[in-house]
Write a protein that holds these residues in place. Sequence first.
Motif, PDB file in Angstrom:
ATOM      1  N   PHE A 160       0.848  -1.184   0.000  1.00 45.54           N
ATOM      2  CA  PHE A 160       0.000   0.000   0.000  1.00 45.54           C
ATOM      3  C   PHE A 160       0.892   1.244   0.000  1.00 45.54           C
ATOM      4  O   PHE A 160       1.747   1.399   0.870  1.00 45.54           O
ATOM      5  CB  PHE A 160      -0.908   0.012   1.225  1.00 45.54           C
ATOM      6  CG  PHE A 160      -1.773  -1.212   1.334  1.00 45.54           C
ATOM      7  CD1 PHE A 160      -3.056  -1.231   0.813  1.00 45.54           C
ATOM      8  CD2 PHE A 160      -1.298  -2.375   1.938  1.00 45.54           C
ATOM      9  CE1 PHE A 160      -3.852  -2.362   0.898  1.00 45.54           C
ATOM     10  CE2 PHE A 160      -2.077  -3.512   2.031  1.00 45.54           C
ATOM     11  CZ  PHE A 160      -3.370  -3.509   1.510  1.00 45.54           C
ATOM     12  N   LEU A 161       0.669   2.108  -0.977  1.00 44.37           N
ATOM     13  CA  LEU A 161       1.416   3.354  -1.077  1.00 44.37           C
ATOM     14  C   LEU A 161       0.476   4.517  -0.807  1.00 44.37           C
ATOM     15  O   LEU A 161      -0.567   4.646  -1.468  1.00 44.37           O
ATOM     16  CB  LEU A 161       2.032   3.496  -2.475  1.00 44.37           C
ATOM     17  CG  LEU A 161       2.553   4.881  -2.866  1.00 44.37           C
ATOM     18  CD1 LEU A 161       3.698   5.314  -1.966  1.00 44.37           C
ATOM     19  CD2 LEU A 161       2.986   4.891  -4.332  1.00 44.37           C
ATOM     20  N   GLU A 176      15.448   8.482  -0.762  1.00 49.76           N
ATOM     21  CA  GLU A 176      16.357   7.824  -1.704  1.00 49.76           C
ATOM     22  C   GLU A 176      16.873   6.480  -1.208  1.00 49.76           C
ATOM     23  O   GLU A 176      17.439   5.705  -1.992  1.00 49.76           O
ATOM     24  CB  GLU A 176      17.535   8.743  -2.041  1.00 49.76           C
ATOM     25  CG  GLU A 176      18.423   9.110  -0.869  1.00 49.76           C
ATOM     26  CD  GLU A 176      17.982  10.378  -0.170  1.00 49.76           C
ATOM     27  OE1 GLU A 176      18.818  11.004   0.497  1.00 49.76           O
ATOM     28  OE2 GLU A 176      16.786  10.732  -0.301  1.00 49.76           O
ATOM     29  N   VAL A 177      16.704   6.171   0.088  1.00 49.83           N
ATOM     30  CA  VAL A 177      17.165   4.874   0.592  1.00 49.83           C
ATOM     31  C   VAL A 177      16.005   3.953   0.945  1.00 49.83           C
ATOM     32  O   VAL A 177      16.192   2.937   1.608  1.00 49.83           O
ATOM     33  CB  VAL A 177      18.099   5.039   1.815  1.00 49.83           C
ATOM     34  CG1 VAL A 177      19.329   5.836   1.449  1.00 49.83           C
ATOM     35  CG2 VAL A 177      17.366   5.679   2.998  1.00 49.83           C
ATOM     36  N   THR A 178      14.806   4.288   0.487  1.00 47.99           N
ATOM     37  CA  THR A 178      13.639   3.459   0.797  1.00 47.99           C
ATOM     38  C   THR A 178      13.836   2.019   0.333  1.00 47.99           C
ATOM     39  O   THR A 178      13.599   1.067   1.087  1.00 47.99           O
ATOM     40  CB  THR A 178      12.371   4.038   0.140  1.00 47.99           C
ATOM     41  OG1 THR A 178      12.153   5.367   0.611  1.00 47.99           O
ATOM     42  CG2 THR A 178      11.163   3.176   0.458  1.00 47.99           C
ATOM     43  N   ALA A 202       8.478   2.293  -7.873  1.00 42.89           N
ATOM     44  CA  ALA A 202       9.135   1.191  -8.576  1.00 42.89           C
ATOM     45  C   ALA A 202       9.722   0.174  -7.605  1.00 42.89           C
ATOM     46  O   ALA A 202       9.637  -1.043  -7.816  1.00 42.89           O
ATOM     47  CB  ALA A 202      10.231   1.751  -9.487  1.00 42.89           C
ATOM     48  N   GLY A 203      10.312   0.658  -6.509  1.00 39.21           N
ATOM     49  CA  GLY A 203      10.878  -0.246  -5.512  1.00 39.21           C
ATOM     50  C   GLY A 203       9.818  -1.037  -4.788  1.00 39.21           C
ATOM     51  O   GLY A 203      10.025  -2.207  -4.428  1.00 39.21           O
ATOM     52  N   LEU A 204       8.650  -0.436  -4.573  1.00 43.64           N
ATOM     53  CA  LEU A 204       7.570  -1.125  -3.865  1.00 43.64           C
ATOM     54  C   LEU A 204       6.956  -2.231  -4.712  1.00 43.64           C
ATOM     55  O   LEU A 204       6.519  -3.260  -4.184  1.00 43.64           O
ATOM     56  CB  LEU A 204       6.486  -0.117  -3.460  1.00 43.64           C
ATOM     57  CG  LEU A 204       6.885   0.947  -2.435  1.00 43.64           C
ATOM     58  CD1 LEU A 204       5.752   1.949  -2.248  1.00 43.64           C
ATOM     59  CD2 LEU A 204       7.252   0.320  -1.094  1.00 43.64           C
ATOM     60  N   PRO A 250       1.390  -6.917  -5.286  1.00 49.67           N
ATOM     61  CA  PRO A 250       0.356  -6.045  -5.855  1.00 49.67           C
ATOM     62  C   PRO A 250       0.277  -4.727  -5.076  1.00 49.67           C
ATOM     63  O   PRO A 250       0.321  -4.723  -3.848  1.00 49.67           O
ATOM     64  CB  PRO A 250      -0.921  -6.871  -5.687  1.00 49.67           C
ATOM     65  CG  PRO A 250      -0.464  -8.282  -5.550  1.00 49.67           C
ATOM     66  CD  PRO A 250       0.864  -8.216  -4.875  1.00 49.67           C
ATOM     67  N   LEU A 251       0.142  -3.627  -5.799  1.00 48.31           N
ATOM     68  CA  LEU A 251       0.227  -2.299  -5.186  1.00 48.31           C
ATOM     69  C   LEU A 251      -1.103  -1.563  -5.274  1.00 48.31           C
ATOM     70  O   LEU A 251      -1.731  -1.516  -6.342  1.00 48.31           O
ATOM     71  CB  LEU A 251       1.317  -1.485  -5.891  1.00 48.31           C
ATOM     72  CG  LEU A 251       1.542  -0.061  -5.391  1.00 48.31           C
ATOM     73  CD1 LEU A 251       2.128  -0.076  -3.982  1.00 48.31           C
ATOM     74  CD2 LEU A 251       2.467   0.704  -6.333  1.00 48.31           C
TER      75      LEU A 251
END
Length: 496
Positions: free
Chosen positions: A292-293, A372-374, A477-479, A484-485
């Motif tokens: 979830f974002l 940036e470090v997520t 993109a990283g998530l 599924p997002l």
Amino acid sequence: MDKPVDLRKPLGFCSALLCAMALTAQPTLWAQETETPAPSKVERKNLAPVSRDVLRVKLPKPVEAKLKNGLTVLVMEDHRAPFVSIQLYIGGAGALFEPAPLAGLASTTAQMLREGTKSRTSIQIAEAIDRLGANLGAGSSFGSSEVVLSASGLSDNFDAWFEIVLDVLLNPSFPADELAKLKQRQRVQLRQQRSSANFLAGERFNRAVYNGHPAAIVSQNEKSVDALNREMLVQWHRERYGPQDAILGVAGNVRAAELIAKLEKLLARWKASGMKEVWPRDPVAAGARKVFLVHRPNSVQTTVALGNIAIDRRSPDYFSMVVMNHVIGAGSSGRLFLNLREEKGYTYGVYSDFTALRYPGPWLAGGNMRTEVTEPALVEFFKEIQRIRDEPVPAAELEASKRAIAASFALSLEQPSAPLNFAIVSKRYGLPAGYWDAYPAKIMAISAADVRRVARKYLNPETMQLVAVGDGKMIKAGLLKYGPLEVYDDEGRPVP
């Protein structure tokens, strides 16, 4: 007034998470940060002193009585200071039982108790409490099954301030003008909380792990605030505020026999409401990982929360979970902190916690890190979760964690109200006699196999729910690598 130990949480870590029987179902794990933290050079010895005497605890037991109206009374005499504190837990009156369209009904009813009675205005109540040097408050947080009314003051004028407590409890008038003022403040608070990444993470995380369970709700909304009226509060109080499912704890400079006899007379007019607690079905752990974002454009940091439903407070796995959680992330000696903060410098602090109530709550890990470090930070989160599942905890690390938990428990006993708080926990959750006396020894008996077993049972990376609050353009993109997002804005609305 001594703050009660947070009875939903395991003892022995992260003292900021141990208080507040004000009862949020979502623990606070994050601190705001705006720059890169330097890796720490502090050397940790991990040698919390634990004597054998600590392992042989014998807590004083309160005098217990059941009044004719069904109220359970626990009295802990303590004549070292001229002070008395009370805690009244009213089961069935908490937010867990309120209708979803009326989110906030329980907490609003509790807050309105001291805003006026049949014989006193809110100003008169406040002035009388101040004049007597006492404290009085009530609340019910989201996810809680109870309303908690707390009060304290000098034993010399106990009768005077306790009479006000009873008036507030039994005769609230819920004046419409005071309700209007409270609702206006609530609307302001609703707008303010949505500016907090931590709130947004907690809101989305609870909805993810609790799904349709009432504990998924962590806040009022504008519609529920607007819908509340005086008649609803009056009805909630009349139907839900009964003595049959309530526990009154009293600690301080009182004589138990005299006080119980006095309470029998003073509370004779408080009759059972007839309302029965009807508990919702227990939440169950999600069977597949989802991501979830919550998109906050231009955010300089990402707030992360990940976890899943674990255990309730009466689970036989409780002691093993306390130790396992301490090892992985309950404080600054936890693996998450040492990895992401001390070694990598991604964050000022990341922690883990778990919530254990009458119903199962989640194990949760989280923190704030620079945008940036997520992606590399998430790699380390899952790395540590996998490590505690796959590898037995080394003997020295396990011993250090158990010693820290036992030492923290011993330190908590220095609070004058601690023995009563522990007795209330036992009563609320139906814990066996001698539970707290055996607590340190049971913690010290946990093995590396126990830790690994509960980690494998409750910390499954493939089914954890992952929430990230931050700039979606930078972190999406990283998530997507984790499943599924779903995307939401900061108002909680789905984003196509």
